[in-house]
Design a protein around this motif. Structure first.
Motif, mmCIF file in Angstrom:
data_model
loop_
_atom_site.group_PDB
_atom_site.id
_atom_site.type_symbol
_atom_site.label_atom_id
_atom_site.label_comp_id
_atom_site.label_asym_id
_atom_site.label_seq_id
_atom_site.Cartn_x
_atom_site.Cartn_y
_atom_site.Cartn_z
ATOM 1 N N ASN A 72 -32.686 22.254 -33.183
ATOM 2 C CA ASN A 72 -32.448 20.967 -33.845
ATOM 3 C C ASN A 72 -31.029 20.464 -33.582
ATOM 4 N N LEU A 75 -30.879 19.198 -30.026
ATOM 5 C CA LEU A 75 -31.587 17.928 -29.905
ATOM 6 C C LEU A 75 -30.757 16.778 -30.463
ATOM 7 N N GLU A 76 -30.157 16.980 -31.631
ATOM 8 C CA GLU A 76 -29.320 15.937 -32.221
ATOM 9 C C GLU A 76 -28.123 15.629 -31.317
ATOM 10 N N THR A 77 -27.526 16.663 -30.724
ATOM 11 C CA THR A 77 -26.400 16.454 -29.822
ATOM 12 C C THR A 77 -26.851 15.691 -28.588
ATOM 13 N N ALA A 78 -28.030 16.018 -28.043
ATOM 14 C CA ALA A 78 -28.551 15.336 -26.857
ATOM 15 C C ALA A 78 -28.870 13.874 -27.161
ATOM 16 N N GLU A 79 -29.235 13.566 -28.403
ATOM 17 C CA GLU A 79 -29.533 12.189 -28.789
ATOM 18 C C GLU A 79 -28.273 11.401 -29.123
ATOM 19 N N GLY A 80 -27.131 12.048 -29.025
ATOM 20 C CA GLY A 80 -25.881 11.372 -29.295
ATOM 21 C C GLY A 80 -25.510 11.348 -30.762
ATOM 22 N N LEU A 81 -26.161 12.151 -31.562
ATOM 23 C CA LEU A 81 -25.842 12.235 -32.993
ATOM 24 C C LEU A 81 -24.863 13.370 -33.226
ATOM 25 N N GLN A 86 -24.358 14.094 -39.990
ATOM 26 C CA GLN A 86 -25.661 13.580 -40.393
ATOM 27 C C GLN A 86 -26.134 14.332 -41.616
#
Length: 87
Positions: A72, A75-81, A86
C-alpha cells in the motif's frame, strides 16, 4: 384434449373465504417519556498507561500482514501521494 372456452364455469362455494388477519393498530413512532430515574452508567476502566508495541500497532492498522502495508505504501508513492500525510 385441448381446452376450449365453451366449458361451463366452475361453481363458487360461498363458504370458502380467504384468510384475513385483523389489521394491526397504528402506533406512532414518537419518543416516550423520560424515566424518573436512569440506571447507573457502566464503569469505564482507567487507562493502564501502557502503550502498544510497534508490532501491535502494525497488526491493528494493517491486519497483521506487513507485506500488504508495504504494498500500500509503494502504491501510494507511485501514485504521487505522500503516505505519511494521507489519512
Amino acid at each position: 384434449m385441448t381446452p376450449s372456452d365453451d366449458r361451463e364455469a366452475l361453481p363458487v362455494n360461498p363458504t370458502l373465504a380467504p384468510h384475513t388477519f385483523p389489521a394491526a393498530s397504528a402506533q406512532g413512532a414518537d419518543q416516550g417519556p423520560m424515566p424518573d430515574e436512569l440506571p447507573p452508567a457502566p464503569g469505564v476502566p482507567s487507562p493502564s498507561g501502557e502503550g502498544l508495541s510497534s508490532a501491535e500497532v502494525a497488526a491493528l492498522v494493517s491486519g497483521g500482514d506487513p507485506s500488504m502495508t508495504e504494498a500500500n505504501l509503494a502504491l501510494e508513492t507511485a501514485e504521487g501521494l505522500d503516505p505519511k500525510t494521507q489519512s
